[in-house]
Scaffold this motif. Sequence first.
Motif, PDB file in Angstrom:
ATOM      1  N   GLU A 156      -9.898  -2.130   2.004  1.00  0.00           N
ATOM      2  CA  GLU A 156      -8.799  -1.387   1.398  1.00  0.00           C
ATOM      3  C   GLU A 156      -8.101  -2.223   0.325  1.00  0.00           C
ATOM      4  OE1 GLU A 156      -6.112   0.153   4.374  1.00  0.00           O
ATOM      5  OE2 GLU A 156      -7.789   0.881   5.586  1.00  0.00           O
ATOM      6  N   LEU A 157      -7.906  -3.497   0.613  1.00  0.00           N
ATOM      7  CA  LEU A 157      -7.267  -4.375  -0.369  1.00  0.00           C
ATOM      8  C   LEU A 157      -8.133  -4.546  -1.616  1.00  0.00           C
ATOM      9  CD1 LEU A 157      -5.696  -7.146   1.892  1.00  0.00           C
ATOM     10  CD2 LEU A 157      -4.512  -5.298   0.670  1.00  0.00           C
ATOM     11  N   TYR A 160      -7.673  -1.492  -3.631  1.00  0.00           N
ATOM     12  CA  TYR A 160      -6.349  -1.581  -4.268  1.00  0.00           C
ATOM     13  C   TYR A 160      -6.432  -2.434  -5.540  1.00  0.00           C
ATOM     14  CZ  TYR A 160      -1.998  -4.214  -5.051  1.00  0.00           C
ATOM     15  OH  TYR A 160      -0.936  -4.870  -5.618  1.00  0.00           O
ATOM     16  N   CYS A 161      -7.037  -3.609  -5.426  1.00  0.00           N
ATOM     17  CA  CYS A 161      -7.132  -4.523  -6.577  1.00  0.00           C
ATOM     18  C   CYS A 161      -7.872  -3.875  -7.742  1.00  0.00           C
ATOM     19  CB  CYS A 161      -7.858  -5.806  -6.186  1.00  0.00           C
ATOM     20  SG  CYS A 161      -6.969  -6.870  -5.051  1.00  0.00           S
ATOM     21  N   HIS A 163      -8.593  -0.701  -8.361  1.00  0.00           N
ATOM     22  CA  HIS A 163      -7.922   0.470  -8.941  1.00  0.00           C
ATOM     23  C   HIS A 163      -6.706   0.050  -9.761  1.00  0.00           C
ATOM     24  CE1 HIS A 163     -10.361   3.646  -7.296  1.00  0.00           C
ATOM     25  NE2 HIS A 163     -10.348   3.044  -6.122  1.00  0.00           N
ATOM     26  N   ALA A 164      -5.945  -0.899  -9.241  1.00  0.00           N
ATOM     27  CA  ALA A 164      -4.764  -1.362  -9.978  1.00  0.00           C
ATOM     28  C   ALA A 164      -5.169  -1.975 -11.310  1.00  0.00           C
ATOM     29  CB  ALA A 164      -3.982  -2.373  -9.140  1.00  0.00           C
ATOM     30  N   THR A 184      -0.505  -7.383  -9.102  1.00  0.00           N
ATOM     31  CA  THR A 184      -1.557  -7.016  -8.147  1.00  0.00           C
ATOM     32  C   THR A 184      -1.686  -8.073  -7.061  1.00  0.00           C
ATOM     33  OG1 THR A 184      -2.744  -5.840  -9.904  1.00  0.00           O
ATOM     34  CG2 THR A 184      -3.997  -6.400  -7.916  1.00  0.00           C
TER      35      THR A 184
END
Length: 192
Positions: A156-157, A160-161, A163-164, A184
């Motif tokens: 998940e992290l 997140y990275c 996509h950010a 980020t």
Amino acid sequence: MPKLWNETIEAHRLAVRDAILDTAAALVIERGLLAVTMSRIAEDAGIGRATLYKYFPDVEAILLAWHERQIGDHLARLADVGSRPGEPGTRLEAVLEAYALITHESHGRHDAGLGAFLHRGDHVAHARHQLHDMVRDLLVEGARTGDFRADVAPDELAGYCLHALAAAGGLRSKAAVRRLVTVTLAGLRPPH
């Protein structure tokens, strides 16, 4: 002698292939996708059309091969950055910054139609998976050392990275890209 001969022939083939890919990419940037023909690529690459057709059946195949090479080069660069000595947090920061800068520099280099065409291939999905795994593995290492949070799954992290940092494509400066990387990374730190 035959081994050296085969290596020489293979080196020549690779040089011709690279010249074809580079020529096609330059022509698309200069003239647009619809203006590029196999004849023009052959002429600008300094080879005959028959030779060109031995390597590729059409312009589409050439451009996909060029894009695949570009992505491979980017992944190799990111893997090199991620495998350097150092703490996991430092290595992940370097990978994320390199990825964000690649995204920033690549944005706007092609028209929307060409971008959609190039990003439809399986090679893109495969590369995204490799990049995701690279980031996830660094997050796992960093969670073990306490650099990164362990209360959220590494997959998940990593998502997140990535996509950010996709937002880096729309930023105006490298300084803004670096600020995005900092923000980020802040989301990865363990909660206090």
